[in-house]
Design a protein around this motif. Sequence first.
Motif, PDB file in Angstrom:
ATOM      1  N   SER A  15       6.500 -21.153  30.507  1.00  0.00           N
ATOM      2  CA  SER A  15       6.545 -20.316  31.699  1.00  0.00           C
ATOM      3  C   SER A  15       6.082 -18.915  31.323  1.00  0.00           C
ATOM      4  O   SER A  15       5.654 -18.683  30.182  1.00  0.00           O
ATOM      5  CB  SER A  15       7.978 -20.268  32.260  1.00  0.00           C
ATOM      6  OG  SER A  15       8.504 -21.565  32.422  1.00  0.00           O
ATOM      7  N   HIS A  16       6.178 -17.995  32.266  1.00  0.00           N
ATOM      8  CA  HIS A  16       5.825 -16.616  31.958  1.00  0.00           C
ATOM      9  C   HIS A  16       6.686 -15.662  32.786  1.00  0.00           C
ATOM     10  O   HIS A  16       7.266 -16.045  33.811  1.00  0.00           O
ATOM     11  CB  HIS A  16       4.335 -16.352  32.228  1.00  0.00           C
ATOM     12  CG  HIS A  16       3.978 -16.327  33.685  1.00  0.00           C
ATOM     13  ND1 HIS A  16       3.641 -17.467  34.382  1.00  0.00           N
ATOM     14  CD2 HIS A  16       3.930 -15.320  34.583  1.00  0.00           C
ATOM     15  CE1 HIS A  16       3.390 -17.160  35.639  1.00  0.00           C
ATOM     16  NE2 HIS A  16       3.555 -15.867  35.803  1.00  0.00           N
ATOM     17  N   MET A  17       6.760 -14.453  32.324  1.00  0.00           N
ATOM     18  CA  MET A  17       7.478 -13.390  33.030  1.00  0.00           C
ATOM     19  C   MET A  17       6.558 -12.184  33.089  1.00  0.00           C
ATOM     20  O   MET A  17       6.087 -11.705  32.059  1.00  0.00           O
ATOM     21  CB  MET A  17       8.785 -13.058  32.300  1.00  0.00           C
ATOM     22  CG  MET A  17       9.567 -11.907  32.912  1.00  0.00           C
ATOM     23  SD  MET A  17      11.129 -11.579  32.028  1.00  0.00           S
ATOM     24  CE  MET A  17      12.179 -12.841  32.739  1.00  0.00           C
ATOM     25  N   THR A  18       6.275 -11.703  34.280  1.00  0.00           N
ATOM     26  CA  THR A  18       5.374 -10.572  34.482  1.00  0.00           C
ATOM     27  C   THR A  18       6.126  -9.455  35.193  1.00  0.00           C
ATOM     28  O   THR A  18       6.715  -9.691  36.252  1.00  0.00           O
ATOM     29  CB  THR A  18       4.153 -10.984  35.330  1.00  0.00           C
ATOM     30  OG1 THR A  18       3.497 -12.088  34.708  1.00  0.00           O
ATOM     31  CG2 THR A  18       3.175  -9.832  35.453  1.00  0.00           C
ATOM     32  N   PHE A  19       6.141  -8.268  34.602  1.00  0.00           N
ATOM     33  CA  PHE A  19       6.790  -7.135  35.252  1.00  0.00           C
ATOM     34  C   PHE A  19       6.171  -5.827  34.789  1.00  0.00           C
ATOM     35  O   PHE A  19       5.497  -5.758  33.767  1.00  0.00           O
ATOM     36  CB  PHE A  19       8.297  -7.108  35.032  1.00  0.00           C
ATOM     37  CG  PHE A  19       8.771  -7.464  33.639  1.00  0.00           C
ATOM     38  CD1 PHE A  19       7.927  -7.483  32.541  1.00  0.00           C
ATOM     39  CD2 PHE A  19      10.103  -7.766  33.411  1.00  0.00           C
ATOM     40  CE1 PHE A  19       8.387  -7.796  31.279  1.00  0.00           C
ATOM     41  CE2 PHE A  19      10.569  -8.086  32.147  1.00  0.00           C
ATOM     42  CZ  PHE A  19       9.708  -8.100  31.084  1.00  0.00           C
ATOM     43  N   ASN A  20       6.387  -4.790  35.604  1.00  0.00           N
ATOM     44  CA  ASN A  20       5.905  -3.448  35.290  1.00  0.00           C
ATOM     45  C   ASN A  20       7.028  -2.624  34.680  1.00  0.00           C
ATOM     46  O   ASN A  20       8.207  -2.984  34.761  1.00  0.00           O
ATOM     47  CB  ASN A  20       5.394  -2.757  36.561  1.00  0.00           C
ATOM     48  CG  ASN A  20       4.177  -3.449  37.146  1.00  0.00           C
ATOM     49  OD1 ASN A  20       3.239  -3.789  36.427  1.00  0.00           O
ATOM     50  ND2 ASN A  20       4.194  -3.689  38.443  1.00  0.00           N
ATOM     51  N   GLU A  21       6.653  -1.520  34.060  1.00  0.00           N
ATOM     52  CA  GLU A  21       7.653  -0.637  33.463  1.00  0.00           C
ATOM     53  C   GLU A  21       8.661  -0.188  34.523  1.00  0.00           C
ATOM     54  O   GLU A  21       8.283   0.247  35.607  1.00  0.00           O
ATOM     55  CB  GLU A  21       6.975   0.580  32.833  1.00  0.00           C
ATOM     56  CG  GLU A  21       6.159   0.241  31.593  1.00  0.00           C
ATOM     57  CD  GLU A  21       5.491   1.459  30.970  1.00  0.00           C
ATOM     58  OE1 GLU A  21       5.476   2.513  31.640  1.00  0.00           O
ATOM     59  OE2 GLU A  21       4.990   1.359  29.842  1.00  0.00           O
ATOM     60  N   GLY A  22       9.932  -0.322  34.187  1.00  0.00           N
ATOM     61  CA  GLY A  22      10.997   0.050  35.115  1.00  0.00           C
ATOM     62  C   GLY A  22      11.495  -1.090  35.968  1.00  0.00           C
ATOM     63  O   GLY A  22      12.552  -0.978  36.599  1.00  0.00           O
ATOM     64  N   GLU A  23      10.762  -2.223  36.007  1.00  0.00           N
ATOM     65  CA  GLU A  23      11.168  -3.361  36.824  1.00  0.00           C
ATOM     66  C   GLU A  23      12.127  -4.266  36.063  1.00  0.00           C
ATOM     67  O   GLU A  23      12.056  -4.387  34.848  1.00  0.00           O
ATOM     68  CB  GLU A  23       9.952  -4.175  37.273  1.00  0.00           C
ATOM     69  CG  GLU A  23       9.115  -3.505  38.338  1.00  0.00           C
ATOM     70  CD  GLU A  23       8.000  -4.386  38.838  1.00  0.00           C
ATOM     71  OE1 GLU A  23       7.347  -4.000  39.824  1.00  0.00           O
ATOM     72  OE2 GLU A  23       7.752  -5.452  38.233  1.00  0.00           O
ATOM     73  N   THR A  24      13.004  -4.945  36.823  1.00  0.00           N
ATOM     74  CA  THR A  24      13.969  -5.884  36.251  1.00  0.00           C
ATOM     75  C   THR A  24      13.768  -7.244  36.896  1.00  0.00           C
ATOM     76  O   THR A  24      13.684  -7.348  38.126  1.00  0.00           O
ATOM     77  CB  THR A  24      15.405  -5.394  36.500  1.00  0.00           C
ATOM     78  OG1 THR A  24      15.577  -4.097  35.924  1.00  0.00           O
ATOM     79  CG2 THR A  24      16.415  -6.351  35.869  1.00  0.00           C
ATOM     80  N   ASP A  25      13.691  -8.295  36.090  1.00  0.00           N
ATOM     81  CA  ASP A  25      13.535  -9.661  36.593  1.00  0.00           C
ATOM     82  C   ASP A  25      14.602 -10.550  35.988  1.00  0.00           C
ATOM     83  O   ASP A  25      15.030 -10.350  34.834  1.00  0.00           O
ATOM     84  CB  ASP A  25      12.154 -10.222  36.245  1.00  0.00           C
ATOM     85  CG  ASP A  25      11.079  -9.743  37.223  1.00  0.00           C
ATOM     86  OD1 ASP A  25      11.441  -9.325  38.329  1.00  0.00           O
ATOM     87  OD2 ASP A  25       9.893  -9.787  36.858  1.00  0.00           O
ATOM     88  N   ASN A  26      15.008 -11.554  36.752  1.00  0.00           N
ATOM     89  CA  ASN A  26      15.972 -12.532  36.242  1.00  0.00           C
ATOM     90  C   ASN A  26      15.459 -13.963  36.427  1.00  0.00           C
ATOM     91  O   ASN A  26      16.233 -14.896  36.581  1.00  0.00           O
ATOM     92  CB  ASN A  26      17.323 -12.370  36.946  1.00  0.00           C
ATOM     93  CG  ASN A  26      17.245 -12.714  38.431  1.00  0.00           C
ATOM     94  OD1 ASN A  26      16.167 -12.679  39.025  1.00  0.00           O
ATOM     95  ND2 ASN A  26      18.379 -13.058  39.019  1.00  0.00           N
TER      96      ASN A  26
END
Length: 508
Positions: free
Chosen positions: A121-132
Amino acid sequence: MNRSLWKFLTSLRVTIVLLGLAIVLVFIGTVAQADEGLYQVQNRYFRHWIVIGTTLWGYKMPWFVWPGGYSIGVGLVVNLLAAHIKRFHWSMSKLGIQLTHVGIIILLVGQLATDMLQVESHMTFNEGETDNYIERARYHELAFTTDLDKDQQQVVAVPEPLLKQGETINNSKLPFTVKLQTYGGNGDVVSIAKTMDAGNKLTAALGTLEAEFSSADQLVPQAQRVAETPGRAEIWRDALRGVGETDVEDIVAAAKRVAADPAKEGKLRADLKQRFRAGMLMRFSNMSDDKDPQMASGMRLAAERVSAGQPVTEASLPPASTEGAGAHMTLRPLPEVKDMDTRSFPYAVLDIQAGGKSLGTWLVSEALREQPIKVGDKTVYVSLRGERHYLPYSIKLLHATHKVYAGSDIPKDFRSRILISNPTTKENRETEISMNDPLRYGGLAFYQYQMTKDELDRSPGQSVLQVVHNPSWLAPYIGCIVVAAGMLWQFLHHLVGFITKRRTARTA
């Protein structure tokens, strides 16, 4: 066990046949990649029990049947294990051989388990973002999301295998019923306005081209303009050769000779118009603009319709749906892609029904953002997205570092500084993931993805992590250690025996 069966399972001939089948499978799979793509070949040939049908050098062979990678791998494991049991005799002198066999078996079983159990899988986020959550790029789901409060969402997800045209989706958590009016494996969602704009520009450009070569008087002036646009020179020279001119170095002089010959000038003008028209349509068809992808898609669709002699008008571009983003979009179905570098974008047109009547149709695609559907005082957001798996913890991207070697696009150092927040363990800590230093946490391995220059230019503060769930990730390490221990033991045992014999001979 039947003696003949046991003899067959332990036979060295079976080993040779299985290895031969594996060699042929690897060869056919390698050749088939040109027609079927690497991803398709991996799944159909090597991650399958049997291969039915193949395409080699452009020729389809539906009659072709061959054991797949799983069948050959299991056969080798059974053969090696049976031979090991049959020939097993406990002694210190053969301990190294036994360990080597055990190590090879662990490697084979571990590889089979990895192919069958590993999930990427993958996880994509920008600086400051939080993903779960993590997403699987090649698997999709139809998701209905409702905000319960500022921190919680209710999600109803329908996996891709259940999305079939004509199917009806009912769920007690949804205030409506969903009927899949249309479903496709790959499609380009194109703005109607952008397509018409592109069509107008293309039509105007083709009209100008027609006027430039409308008469013999236009040939020489157009040839003189070649000096201003060097890219047109070779097209002119090829066209001049096509009408019998041999000396085409001086394009203007050659154009003057042809213009004076009525038998040639008409043919040259027609050839030049055809060549420049084809080049213009090709540029529109191959347009790729990351800054305005909708305009690029509109140019491709406009070129496709003009090439087919079809109009590019509002009436000829029906909206994909009656509501939402699809009311301003048209749909361009495409064949599913099979290579590893690109991927398909599935789409669906949903008929939303509530209270015994239709509320309209909505177009969903991974290329579109989630869209609201309001029923009474309840708002549900619908989207077609990558298949998501939610984590019992969250990860926040604090800082992304992207460095390349000076004067090149070769990655030098990509790393992500992250914050892990786990309410279950009350853990709240920072750590770093780099290209050669993955993070292993909660049964998952997080690897730093090496972004391309285009990706960096589009999203300078973005990071992509490749996430792998592999329960058998230790098998290769254990197998190699056992094989190395067996070989070392066998070498040392023979070495000690050799030295002991020499000493005994000298003493005697």
